[in-house]
Scaffold this active site. Structure first.
Site, PDB file in Angstrom:
ATOM      1  N   HIS A   1       7.779  45.880 -12.012  1.00  0.00           N
ATOM      2  CA  HIS A   1       9.014  45.510 -12.713  1.00  0.00           C
ATOM      3  C   HIS A   1      10.194  46.098 -11.945  1.00  0.00           C
ATOM      4  CE1 HIS A   1       7.090  44.870 -16.955  1.00  0.00           C
ATOM      5  NE2 HIS A   1       6.389  44.287 -15.986  1.00  0.00           N
TER       6      HIS A   1
ATOM      7  N   CYS B   1       8.256  50.569 -18.718  1.00  0.00           N
ATOM      8  CA  CYS B   1       9.476  50.987 -18.027  1.00  0.00           C
ATOM      9  C   CYS B   1      10.199  52.091 -18.796  1.00  0.00           C
ATOM     10  CB  CYS B   1      10.376  49.781 -17.789  1.00  0.00           C
ATOM     11  SG  CYS B   1       9.649  48.618 -16.605  1.00  0.00           S
TER      12      CYS B   1
ATOM     13  N   CYS C   1      10.791  47.318 -21.104  1.00  0.00           N
ATOM     14  CA  CYS C   1       9.536  47.262 -21.862  1.00  0.00           C
ATOM     15  C   CYS C   1       9.016  48.693 -22.058  1.00  0.00           C
ATOM     16  CB  CYS C   1       8.518  46.420 -21.102  1.00  0.00           C
ATOM     17  SG  CYS C   1       7.926  47.193 -19.569  1.00  0.00           S
TER      18      CYS C   1
ATOM     19  N   GLU D   1      12.679  47.898 -12.844  1.00  0.00           N
ATOM     20  CA  GLU D   1      12.955  49.300 -13.150  1.00  0.00           C
ATOM     21  C   GLU D   1      12.010  50.227 -12.401  1.00  0.00           C
ATOM     22  OE1 GLU D   1      12.497  46.733 -15.275  1.00  0.00           O
ATOM     23  OE2 GLU D   1      13.174  47.276 -17.286  1.00  0.00           O
TER      24      GLU D   1
END
Length: 158
Positions: free
Chosen positions: A61, A94, A91, A63
């Site tokens: 992801h 993260c 999420c 992040e």
């Protein structure tokens, strides 16, 4: 330096603008358009867009990639005094990484009622087991981020 979405009127890097640029780049590569940027003391340490498909890595992801790059840049696993700007509410995975990295502030654009874990779902930072909670500022350029996501998924359905 002129004004662009990635710079402020003073010619400084605009971290959220950089995150949006990374999100658009991710979309162009067929990735869900999420981008992130990490800044400390006005210096951009890392910018990343989603790459799970390209890297064949469900943890890739924006992040997580930005956190990894920023840690490499400063040579530490803790990002004390650093701020994360991201185009979508993080999420659970993260949010946990943000906490473990000890990021000072989290700025995000669009809320994510289905997959978000900051203001929705488990509300990770409000849990008693959370070791560190950053200051959180949501809803920045929210309509722009929501539009980017809607257009991406609309194009994939067509």
């Amino acid at each position: 330096m002129g004004d662009s979405p990635e710079t402020t009127r003073r010619g400084r890097p605009d971290p959220l603008g950089l995150a949006f640029a990374a999100a658009r780049e991710a979309a162009a590569l067929g990735e869900v358009p999420v981008g992130a940027a990490i800044v400390r003391d006005g210096t951009v340490l890392a910018v990343a867009g989603n790459r799970p498909r390209a890297l064949r890595d469900p943890t890739a992801h924006a992040e997580i990639l930005a956190i990894r790059a920023a840690c490499r840049a400063i040579g530490d696993e803790r990002l004390i005094g650093c701020d994360l700007y991201v185009t979508l509410e993080p999420c659970g995975m993260c949010a946990a990484a943000i906490s473990l990295a000890r990021l000072r502030r989290l700025y995000f654009a669009a809320a994510d009622p289905k997959g978000g874990a900051v203001e929705h779902g488990p509300r990770f930072f409000a849990q008693p087991t959370c070791h560190h909670a950053p200051e959180v500022y949501g809803g920045l350029r929210e309509s722009e981020a929501a539009s980017l996501l809607r257009e991406f998924f609309r194009a994939r359905r067509d």
